[in-house]
Design a protein around this motif. Structure first.
Motif, PDB file in Angstrom:
ATOM      1  N   PRO A 153       4.694  45.435  60.619  1.00 22.93           N
ATOM      2  CA  PRO A 153       5.851  44.711  60.075  1.00 22.93           C
ATOM      3  C   PRO A 153       6.421  45.439  58.868  1.00 22.93           C
ATOM      4  CG  PRO A 153       3.812  43.667  59.374  1.00 22.93           C
ATOM      5  CD  PRO A 153       3.421  44.741  60.351  1.00 22.93           C
ATOM      6  N   PRO A 154       7.673  45.134  58.503  1.00 23.07           N
ATOM      7  CA  PRO A 154       8.256  45.761  57.309  1.00 23.07           C
ATOM      8  C   PRO A 154       7.467  45.403  56.054  1.00 23.07           C
ATOM      9  CG  PRO A 154       9.960  44.729  58.647  1.00 23.07           C
ATOM     10  CD  PRO A 154       8.647  44.281  59.211  1.00 23.07           C
ATOM     11  N   LEU A 155       7.586  46.256  55.056  1.00 22.84           N
ATOM     12  CA  LEU A 155       6.899  46.031  53.786  1.00 22.84           C
ATOM     13  C   LEU A 155       7.571  44.917  52.991  1.00 22.84           C
ATOM     14  CD1 LEU A 155       6.390  49.718  52.613  1.00 22.84           C
ATOM     15  CD2 LEU A 155       4.579  48.122  53.200  1.00 22.84           C
ATOM     16  N   ALA A 156       6.773  44.191  52.232  1.00 25.89           N
ATOM     17  CA  ALA A 156       7.321  43.224  51.286  1.00 25.89           C
ATOM     18  C   ALA A 156       7.895  43.978  50.092  1.00 25.89           C
ATOM     19  CB  ALA A 156       6.238  42.251  50.837  1.00 25.89           C
ATOM     20  N   ALA A 157       8.982  43.483  49.556  1.00 23.85           N
ATOM     21  CA  ALA A 157       9.675  44.182  48.464  1.00 23.85           C
ATOM     22  C   ALA A 157       8.945  44.009  47.137  1.00 23.85           C
ATOM     23  CB  ALA A 157      11.101  43.653  48.345  1.00 23.85           C
ATOM     24  N   GLY A 158       9.160  44.975  46.251  1.00 21.36           N
ATOM     25  CA  GLY A 158       8.741  44.839  44.862  1.00 21.36           C
ATOM     26  C   GLY A 158       7.274  45.022  44.572  1.00 21.36           C
ATOM     27  N   GLN A 159       6.528  45.678  45.452  1.00 18.04           N
ATOM     28  CA  GLN A 159       5.092  45.833  45.227  1.00 18.04           C
ATOM     29  C   GLN A 159       4.732  47.128  44.507  1.00 18.04           C
ATOM     30  OE1 GLN A 159       2.454  44.494  48.630  1.00 18.04           O
ATOM     31  NE2 GLN A 159       4.342  44.859  49.758  1.00 18.04           N
ATOM     32  N   TYR A 160       5.604  48.120  44.574  1.00 20.31           N
ATOM     33  CA  TYR A 160       5.251  49.446  44.084  1.00 20.31           C
ATOM     34  C   TYR A 160       6.365  50.022  43.209  1.00 20.31           C
ATOM     35  CZ  TYR A 160       1.908  48.957  47.912  1.00 20.31           C
ATOM     36  OH  TYR A 160       0.920  48.490  48.750  1.00 20.31           O
ATOM     37  N   PHE A 161       5.967  50.956  42.353  1.00 21.05           N
ATOM     38  CA  PHE A 161       6.905  51.691  41.496  1.00 21.05           C
ATOM     39  C   PHE A 161       7.777  50.735  40.681  1.00 21.05           C
ATOM     40  CE2 PHE A 161       6.171  54.403  45.287  1.00 21.05           C
ATOM     41  CZ  PHE A 161       5.522  55.460  44.656  1.00 21.05           C
ATOM     42  N   THR A 162       7.132  49.836  39.966  1.00 21.54           N
ATOM     43  CA  THR A 162       7.860  48.829  39.193  1.00 21.54           C
ATOM     44  C   THR A 162       8.096  49.243  37.746  1.00 21.54           C
ATOM     45  OG1 THR A 162       5.756  47.718  38.710  1.00 21.54           O
ATOM     46  CG2 THR A 162       7.002  46.945  40.632  1.00 21.54           C
ATOM     47  N   ALA A 163       7.527  50.366  37.316  1.00 21.77           N
ATOM     48  CA  ALA A 163       7.715  50.841  35.945  1.00 21.77           C
ATOM     49  C   ALA A 163       8.810  51.902  35.907  1.00 21.77           C
ATOM     50  CB  ALA A 163       6.397  51.404  35.406  1.00 21.77           C
ATOM     51  N   SER A 164       9.037  52.459  34.729  1.00 20.81           N
ATOM     52  CA  SER A 164       9.950  53.592  34.570  1.00 20.81           C
ATOM     53  C   SER A 164       9.123  54.868  34.559  1.00 20.81           C
ATOM     54  CB  SER A 164      10.740  53.470  33.264  1.00 20.81           C
ATOM     55  OG  SER A 164      11.565  52.323  33.287  1.00 20.81           O
ATOM     56  N   TYR A 165       9.637  55.899  35.226  1.00 21.19           N
ATOM     57  CA  TYR A 165       8.873  57.131  35.375  1.00 21.19           C
ATOM     58  C   TYR A 165       9.754  58.333  35.059  1.00 21.19           C
ATOM     59  CZ  TYR A 165       6.093  53.901  38.234  1.00 21.19           C
ATOM     60  OH  TYR A 165       5.371  52.825  38.693  1.00 21.19           O
ATOM     61  N   GLY A 166       9.106  59.465  34.840  1.00 19.16           N
ATOM     62  CA  GLY A 166       9.819  60.716  34.635  1.00 19.16           C
ATOM     63  C   GLY A 166       9.165  61.560  33.560  1.00 19.16           C
ATOM     64  N   GLN A 167       9.000  62.839  33.852  1.00 23.92           N
ATOM     65  CA  GLN A 167       8.406  63.779  32.913  1.00 23.92           C
ATOM     66  C   GLN A 167       9.178  65.093  32.958  1.00 23.92           C
ATOM     67  OE1 GLN A 167       5.850  63.603  30.740  1.00 23.92           O
ATOM     68  NE2 GLN A 167       5.487  61.443  31.137  1.00 23.92           N
ATOM     69  N   PRO A 168       9.171  65.838  31.850  1.00 23.98           N
ATOM     70  CA  PRO A 168       9.757  67.186  31.904  1.00 23.98           C
ATOM     71  C   PRO A 168       9.092  68.008  33.005  1.00 23.98           C
ATOM     72  CG  PRO A 168       9.309  66.550  29.640  1.00 23.98           C
ATOM     73  CD  PRO A 168       8.678  65.494  30.513  1.00 23.98           C
ATOM     74  N   VAL A 169       9.876  68.850  33.627  1.00 19.77           N
ATOM     75  CA  VAL A 169       9.405  69.581  34.801  1.00 19.77           C
ATOM     76  C   VAL A 169       9.139  71.037  34.449  1.00 19.77           C
ATOM     77  CG1 VAL A 169       9.976  70.322  37.130  1.00 19.77           C
ATOM     78  CG2 VAL A 169      10.670  68.062  36.341  1.00 19.77           C
ATOM     79  N   PRO A 170       7.916  71.505  34.660  1.00 25.15           N
ATOM     80  CA  PRO A 170       7.643  72.931  34.449  1.00 25.15           C
ATOM     81  C   PRO A 170       8.144  73.746  35.631  1.00 25.15           C
ATOM     82  CG  PRO A 170       5.672  71.835  35.236  1.00 25.15           C
ATOM     83  CD  PRO A 170       6.724  70.756  35.069  1.00 25.15           C
ATOM     84  N   GLY A 171       8.227  75.040  35.451  1.00 18.11           N
ATOM     85  CA  GLY A 171       8.555  75.901  36.576  1.00 18.11           C
ATOM     86  C   GLY A 171       7.421  75.912  37.583  1.00 18.11           C
ATOM     87  N   SER A 172       7.631  76.589  38.687  1.00 20.05           N
ATOM     88  CA  SER A 172       6.597  76.629  39.713  1.00 20.05           C
ATOM     89  C   SER A 172       5.392  77.426  39.223  1.00 20.05           C
ATOM     90  CB  SER A 172       7.147  77.249  40.996  1.00 20.05           C
ATOM     91  OG  SER A 172       7.607  78.566  40.754  1.00 20.05           O
TER      92      SER A 172
END
Length: 350
Positions: free
Chosen positions: A268-287
């Motif tokens: 069945p489809p997923l229930a909404a709002g269970q995951y990734f509820t915070a704010s995210y993001g970090q500076p990105v290094p090169g490869s």
């Protein structure tokens, strides 16, 4: 991949998007001990995912192809795996299974997310359709893949979960955040479904795509395939949009349930709002070296496989006889379609 010829109609509205983080400065590249530790940890993950885990996946494909053989017609042409429609609502299931998406870049001219999902999901549903007729479509130009491969794409698109980003750099901003990675692992372990990352930007650098795949494989013990509309790189195949399958193996349980006739293969489809509820993001290094290494090695492996290139389980001569004739006459025709990834020993970009 190619565009779906029978794309389902628009479905329910997508879940709210996460705002793209403010422009983050590039992180300093790890150097010395920190770089060495990252490369060692990344190499361990690559061995676990790209070699060990992927070998088990190949075993299950061969098992369900040659031993416990899957036949055509296990689902009908109007089945949910072949249409993408939720049996409970008659609407496309893909928007309901989006677990994370960013806000589309203003003014970029991207297609609506619902349209993007319909094109990618619709293509995968069309693969399942190739294994619905009885008698079966003979293996060849009209059915390129064995039935197990077609069926497993039903698990990927219908049962699976979707994350949408604008481009690889934006996605890396999120995955560079350890909290986001932990939430991603929690998602996979709790839901036990396959995951696909989809990118709105269709014009991209294939080498950047390969390095992003290396970044994902260095941080998770799973293989990350790179399909898309651009020039081929690594094991990727054509797709309406850049769509990275992070293969965790959940498809095996679903396809085995299909083989045994158990209804649990349809999730069945997923229930909404269970995951990734915070704010995210970090500076990105090169490869990093290990990311460039796996991208280079895999891409060279594919380039040196000759006509089969990125098709692992099948003899491409059987499904593309006309292209094979051109290949025999001029082998450079195929080489021109595969990206060259620079050696990892080349100086990385700043």
């Amino acid at each position: 991949m190619s565009d779906s010829s029978e794309a389902p109609h628009a479905g329910p509205a997508l879940k709210a998007s996460h705002p793209t983080p403010a422009v983050l400065p590039a992180a300093r590249r790890r150097r010395g001990v920190r770089a060495g530790l990252y490369n060692v940890k990344g190499l361990i993950n690559i061995i676990r995912g790209d070699i060990i885990h992927n070998t088990f996946g190949a075993f299950h494909v061969l098992r369900l192809w040659h031993v416990q053989k899957l036949t055509s017609g296990l689902v009908g042409r109007q089945h949910a795996w072949a249409t993408g429609l939720d049996p409970a609502t008659g609407q496309p299931v893909w928007p309901q299974n989006v677990v994370f998406r960013t806000t589309p870049t203003p003014g970029a001219g991207y297609e609506p997310d619902e349209t993007i999902l319909t094109k990618v999901g619709g293509f995968l549903a069309d693969m399942v359709k190739k294994s619905t007729p009885v008698p079966e479509i003979p293996h060849g130009p009209e059915r390129r893949m064995p039935h197990v491969v077609n069926y497993l794409h039903g698990s990927v698109h219908f049962n699976g979960m979707w994350l949408l980003f604008n481009d690889f750099e934006e996605a890396k901003h999120f995955f560079a955040d350890a909290r986001f990675r932990r939430e991603f692992v929690r998602l996979v372990r709790q839901e036990r479904r396959e995951v696909t990352l989809v990118f709105r930007e269709r014009k991209y650098d294939p080498v950047e795509y390969a390095y992003f795949s290396g970044f994902i494989m260095a941080n998770f013990p799973w293989f990350a395939n790179v399909n898309g509309p651009g020039k081929k790189v690594m094991w990727g195949n054509p797709a309406p949009y850049a769509a990275m399958n992070i293969i965790n193996g959940s498809w095996v349980r679903d396809v085995d349930a299909l083989r045994r006739g158990r209804p649990s293969f349809l999730r069945p489809p997923l229930a909404a709002g269970q995951y990734f509820t915070a704010s995210y993001g970090q500076p990105v290094p090169g490869s990093h070296f290990v990311e460039r290494l796996v991208a280079f090695v895999e891409n060279e492996w594919v380039r040196r496989r000759g006509f089969n290139a990125g098709l692992f389980f099948i003899d491409r001569k059987q499904i593309d006889p006309r292209i094979y004739e051109k290949y025999q006459a001029d082998k450079s025709v195929l080489n021109a379609k595969q990206t060259e990834v620079p050696s990892p020993f080349s100086p990385p970009e700043a």
